[in-house]
Design a protein around this motif. Structure first.
Motif, short mmCIF file in Angstrom:
data_model
loop_
_atom_site.label_atom_id
_atom_site.label_comp_id
_atom_site.label_asym_id
_atom_site.label_seq_id
_atom_site.Cartn_x
_atom_site.Cartn_y
_atom_site.Cartn_z
N LEU A 23 29.64 -2.35 17.64
CA LEU A 23 29.22 -1.01 17.22
C LEU A 23 28.47 -0.31 18.35
N ALA A 24 27.59 -1.02 19.03
CA ALA A 24 26.84 -0.43 20.14
C ALA A 24 27.77 -0.04 21.28
N ASP A 26 30.91 0.73 21.07
CA ASP A 26 31.70 1.88 20.63
C ASP A 26 30.84 3.15 20.59
N TYR A 27 29.62 3.02 20.12
CA TYR A 27 28.72 4.17 19.96
C TYR A 27 28.36 4.80 21.30
N TYR A 28 28.11 3.96 22.31
CA TYR A 28 27.67 4.46 23.61
C TYR A 28 28.81 4.62 24.61
N SER A 29 30.04 4.51 24.15
CA SER A 29 31.19 4.63 25.03
C SER A 29 32.09 5.76 24.54
N ASP A 30 32.78 6.39 25.46
CA ASP A 30 33.74 7.43 25.09
C ASP A 30 35.10 6.84 24.78
N ALA A 31 35.32 5.61 25.19
CA ALA A 31 36.61 4.95 24.96
C ALA A 31 36.60 4.27 23.60
N HIS A 32 37.45 4.72 22.70
CA HIS A 32 37.56 4.10 21.39
C HIS A 32 38.82 3.25 21.39
N ARG A 53 34.10 3.86 13.15
CA ARG A 53 33.86 5.31 13.16
C ARG A 53 33.03 5.75 11.97
N SER A 54 33.23 5.10 10.84
CA SER A 54 32.45 5.41 9.65
C SER A 54 30.97 5.11 9.87
N ILE A 55 30.68 3.95 10.43
CA ILE A 55 29.28 3.58 10.70
C ILE A 55 28.69 4.49 11.77
#
Length: 135
Positions: A23-24, A26-32, A53-55
Motif C-alpha cells: 500500500l505504501a 503504491d501510495y507514494y508511487s505514480d506507477a500502478h 486503489r480503494s484504500i
C-alpha cells in the motif's frame, strides 16, 4: 500447541506487514502495477481487484470513491487496523485476545453455514460488479 498459536500471530503480522508495504509503495508511487494473477492470466478482475486503489481513496478521505472502487478494500482496511490493534494489545498486555477472536470467528462461520454462504454470495456479487465495471 504454543508453537501453533505463535504461528498464527507471526503469519498474520507478516501478511499485514507486506500488505501495508504494498500500500505504501503504491501510495507514494505514480506507477500502478497490476499484480493480480487472475487479471493477468484471464483479463478479468478478481473479487479484490481495486482494493489498493480503494484504500488509497480512503487515505485521501474519499469514502464514497473507496466504496465505489471496491467495498472489499474498505473492509480490508478496517480489518487490518483491528487485527494490528489486537496484536499490539496482546503483545503489550501479554494476552491472547486476537487468537480468541480468530478462533471464535472461525467456529462461528463453521457452525452458521447460512451466514458463511451469504458472505460467499456477497463476494461473488462483488466479483460480478468488478467485471461489469471493467476494473
Amino acid at each position: 500447541m504454543r508453537q501453533e498459536k505463535n504461528k498464527l500471530y507471526l503469519t498474520t503480522a507478516i501478511v499485514c506487514f507486506f500488505g501495508l508495504l504494498w500500500l505504501a509503495l503504491d501510495y507514494y508511487s505514480d506507477a500502478h502495477i497490476v499484480v493480480c494473477p487472475v487479471k493477468v492470466v484471464t483479463g478479468y478482475p478478481c473479487p479484490s481487484c481495486g482494493s489498493t486503489r480503494s484504500i488509497t481513496s480512503l487515505l485521501q478521505g474519499d469514502w464514497k470513491g473507496a466504496i465505489l472502487i471496491n467495498p472489499l478494500g474498505v473492509l480490508s482496511a478496517l480489518l487490518i487496523i483491528a487485527i494490528l490493534a489486537l496484536i499490539l494489545y496482546d503483545g503489550l498486555a501479554k494476552k491472547r485476545v486476537y487468537e480468541k477472536v480468530y478462533r471464535r470467528t472461525e467456529l462461528f462461520l463453521q457452525r452458521h453455514t447460512l451466514i458463511s454462504s451469504v458472505l460467499v454470495v456477497l463476494i461473488l456479487l462483488n466479483w460480478i460488479w468488478n467485471i461489469k465495471k471493467g476494473l
